[in-house]
Design a protein around this motif. Structure first.
Motif, mmCIF file in Angstrom:
data_model
loop_
_atom_site.group_PDB
_atom_site.id
_atom_site.type_symbol
_atom_site.label_atom_id
_atom_site.label_comp_id
_atom_site.label_asym_id
_atom_site.label_seq_id
_atom_site.Cartn_x
_atom_site.Cartn_y
_atom_site.Cartn_z
ATOM 1 N N TRP A 17 0.846 -1.194 0.000
ATOM 2 C CA TRP A 17 0.000 0.000 0.000
ATOM 3 C C TRP A 17 0.882 1.246 0.000
ATOM 4 N N PRO A 18 0.404 2.340 -0.599
ATOM 5 C CA PRO A 18 1.254 3.537 -0.694
ATOM 6 C C PRO A 18 1.893 3.990 0.610
ATOM 7 N N PRO A 19 1.188 3.942 1.783
ATOM 8 C CA PRO A 19 1.823 4.455 3.005
ATOM 9 C C PRO A 19 2.789 3.483 3.686
ATOM 10 N N GLN A 20 2.961 2.291 3.140
ATOM 11 C CA GLN A 20 3.814 1.315 3.815
ATOM 12 C C GLN A 20 5.293 1.553 3.512
ATOM 13 N N CYS A 84 -6.023 6.729 -0.741
ATOM 14 C CA CYS A 84 -5.131 5.792 -0.055
ATOM 15 C C CYS A 84 -5.709 4.387 -0.053
ATOM 16 N N GLY A 85 -6.777 4.166 0.716
ATOM 17 C CA GLY A 85 -7.462 2.882 0.688
ATOM 18 C C GLY A 85 -6.859 1.777 1.512
ATOM 19 N N MET A 86 -5.784 2.054 2.253
ATOM 20 C CA MET A 86 -5.134 0.980 3.004
ATOM 21 C C MET A 86 -6.022 0.513 4.153
ATOM 22 N N PRO A 87 -6.315 -0.778 4.234
ATOM 23 C CA PRO A 87 -7.135 -1.298 5.337
ATOM 24 C C PRO A 87 -6.466 -1.061 6.692
ATOM 25 N N VAL A 407 7.317 -12.385 6.792
ATOM 26 C CA VAL A 407 6.432 -11.481 6.063
ATOM 27 C C VAL A 407 6.758 -10.045 6.442
ATOM 28 N N ASP A 408 6.871 -9.188 5.435
ATOM 29 C CA ASP A 408 7.127 -7.761 5.688
ATOM 30 C C ASP A 408 5.883 -6.990 5.257
ATOM 31 N N TYR A 409 5.047 -6.674 6.223
ATOM 32 C CA TYR A 409 3.784 -5.970 5.950
ATOM 33 C C TYR A 409 3.627 -4.896 7.022
ATOM 34 N N PRO A 410 4.400 -3.815 6.903
ATOM 35 C CA PRO A 410 4.429 -2.811 7.971
ATOM 36 C C PRO A 410 3.163 -1.967 8.036
ATOM 37 N N ASP A 411 2.968 -1.320 9.188
ATOM 38 C CA ASP A 411 1.874 -0.367 9.342
ATOM 39 C C ASP A 411 2.105 0.834 8.433
ATOM 40 N N GLY A 412 1.018 1.534 8.122
ATOM 41 C CA GLY A 412 1.138 2.749 7.334
ATOM 42 C C GLY A 412 1.865 3.848 8.094
ATOM 43 N N ASP A 413 2.542 4.703 7.343
ATOM 44 C CA ASP A 413 3.311 5.800 7.922
ATOM 45 C C ASP A 413 2.627 7.125 7.580
ATOM 46 N N PRO A 414 2.223 7.923 8.579
ATOM 47 C CA PRO A 414 1.550 9.207 8.292
ATOM 48 C C PRO A 414 2.413 10.186 7.523
ATOM 49 N N CYS A 416 3.652 9.747 4.811
ATOM 50 C CA CYS A 416 3.407 9.553 3.380
ATOM 51 C C CYS A 416 2.344 10.514 2.840
ATOM 52 N N ASP A 417 1.615 11.185 3.704
ATOM 53 C CA ASP A 417 0.503 12.056 3.308
ATOM 54 C C ASP A 417 0.890 12.944 2.121
ATOM 55 N N PRO A 418 0.195 12.821 0.966
ATOM 56 C CA PRO A 418 0.529 13.651 -0.192
ATOM 57 C C PRO A 418 0.545 15.142 0.102
ATOM 58 N N ALA A 419 -0.253 15.591 1.078
ATOM 59 C CA ALA A 419 -0.267 17.018 1.424
ATOM 60 C C ALA A 419 1.099 17.498 1.899
ATOM 61 N N MET A 420 1.927 16.583 2.363
ATOM 62 C CA MET A 420 3.270 16.925 2.822
ATOM 63 C C MET A 420 4.288 16.879 1.684
ATOM 64 N N HIS A 421 3.823 16.491 0.481
ATOM 65 C CA HIS A 421 4.735 16.320 -0.656
ATOM 66 C C HIS A 421 4.158 16.948 -1.913
ATOM 67 N N ASN A 422 3.721 18.212 -1.772
ATOM 68 C CA ASN A 422 3.199 18.967 -2.905
ATOM 69 C C ASN A 422 2.031 18.243 -3.574
#
Length: 429
Positions: A17-20, A84-87, A407-414, A416-422
């Motif tokens: 997922w994008p935030p991982q 985003c959509g990450m469960p 298995v490498d399935y980390p929690d999402g990282d805040p 990653c928020d697109p608002a922080m990256h233009n």
């Protein structure tokens, strides 16, 4: 891209997922790395979806000379943006940003350009600009026909008799993609490259029936371990293919990991030094009709599917493979399935009129055995009558399980928020 099974990359569970904060492991060379080492110009156009959290994960730093496309898994075909959509990560529920890149820079100027048209044009640009004194590898994973279902109306209009709107749109998307591949093929011929080309076209998984797809008469669909989710089809074409092999159907056992050694060793004639592959060189099978060197195929072992526990494979070594674990393996004509393989219905396409069939099996059932050659539609479970075969295949699953990485399935990282990256989906580490 890695030539490895999921159990050897930590990608056994779900998607990235994008935030991982995760990507295809950086320790192993990619297919592009090895072909670049062999002297190839390397270019990618289209979907990446192998991790974005650090620039080292991006295509231009994984062996590709150039890249145009989107880095995550799905997005709008026209605006090239996505949510985003990450469960289980509600923090990202309202996030949205552009995901379209030219090399490592956001590509803002292509809104309302339908992605299939756009990627075909970019692929043709790469071909036109190519230095014909050296070989080229062009990787073109189309966005089509992944959801969301979007296509220009003119392509829907080609299917007036299909009343199911999702199905009609999907068929239009397939037709548009097919047209684009034809245009690229024609462009290779115009540029004088076709006679030296090997063109590989392949699916990556079964169709998603919830958005117009159909795998009938195969059982199940995308995301399942049934043949409808796993059994891919494809073709190999190009001027290099001998006349005697053109138009020939092959049912030899080939896995997606085989493309790495097939293209590097078989086509490019380069060494595989520095790799640790699960794939086999299938070039003699494709070009000469030789038997496949692959006798066994691990579909996957996912020890955390439907589990609330933290990703871990640390436990006492089993006497035999734990049948509650979601897994599937093929050995010759035999296929074993364990755990929860996903919905196992046989779903006919809406326009077919054939009734769909839903299996009547207890919810506690977690073991199946099929002879795929004799029963490709997985109607007849032989697990109770062929106990010796079951024991043998469980032993092979146990072998792979013991050699798997966690298995490498980390929690999402805040962060990653697109608002922080233009307002773009980008790296954050």
């Amino acid at each position: 891209m890695s030539g490895r099974y999921q159990i050897h990359t930590g990608l056994q569970h779900g998607i990235i997922w994008p935030p991982q904060p995760h990507c295809l492991p950086l320790t192993d060379p990619t297919l592009a790395d090895k072909l670049k080492e062999a002297g190839y110009a390397t270019h990618a156009v289209g979907k990446w979806h192998l991790g974005i959290y650090k620039k080292a994960c991006w295509p231009t730093q994984r062996g590709f000379d150039s890249y145009f496309g989107y880095l995550t898994g799905s997005e709008d075909y026209y605006t090239h943006s996505r949510g985003c959509g990450m469960p289980n990560f509600p923090t990202c529920k309202k996030w949205n940003g552009l995901d379209l890149y030219e090399n490592e820079e956001p590509a803002w100027d292509y809104k309302q350009n339908y992605s299939t048209f756009l990627f075909v044009d970019k692929a043709k640009d790469v071909i036109s600009a190519h230095d014909k004194t050296k070989p080229m590898f062009l990787y073109l994973p189309f966005q089509a026909v992944h959801g969301p279902l979007q296509v220009p109306q003119s392509y829907k209009d080609l299917y007036p008799n299909i009343t199911n709107k999702a199905r009609q749109t999907l068929l239009g998307m397939v037709t548009c993609m097919d047209e684009g591949i034809g245009n690229i093929t024609q462009h290779l011929k115009q540029e004088g490259l076709w006679n030296d080309t090997v063109l590989v076209f392949s699916t990556d998984n079964g169709g998603q029936i919830l958005v117009g797809g159909s795998n009938f008469p195969l059982r199940g669909w995308k995301g399942s371990l049934w043949e409808g989710g796993l059994h891919g089809v494809g073709f190999v074409s190009g001027g290099i293919i001998p006349e005697s092999r053109k138009g020939v159907f092959s049912s030899e056992l080939i896995h997606v990991s085989d493309w790495f050694p097939t293209l590097v060793k078989g086509v490019a004639g380069w060494d595989l030094n520095g790799t640790s592959l699960d794939g086999f060189n299938q070039w003699p099978t494709i070009s000469q009709g030789a038997s496949s060197p692959r006798m066994e195929l691990l579909h996957n072992i996912d020890p955390i599917f439907n589990s609330s526990s933290k990703p871990s494979m640390t436990r006492k070594e089993p006497v035999s493979f734990d049948q509650s674990i979601r897994a599937a393996l093929r050995l010759g004509d035999w296929k074993i399935v364990t755990g929860n393989p996903g919905n196992g219905s046989w779903i006919s396409p809406p326009e077919d009129g054939t009734p769909s069939v839903h299996p009547d099996e207890p919810a506690s059932k977690n073991l199946w055995l099929f002879n795929i050659k004799e029963d490709p539609y997985e109607y007849f479970d032989l697990s109770e009558s062929q106990t010796d075969i079951v024991k043998k295949l469980l032993g092979r699953l146990d072998f792979y399980y013991k050699g798997a990485v966690p298995v490498d399935y980390p929690d999402g990282d805040p962060n990653c928020d697109p608002a922080m990256h233009n307002n773009t989906w980008s790296s954050w580490e």
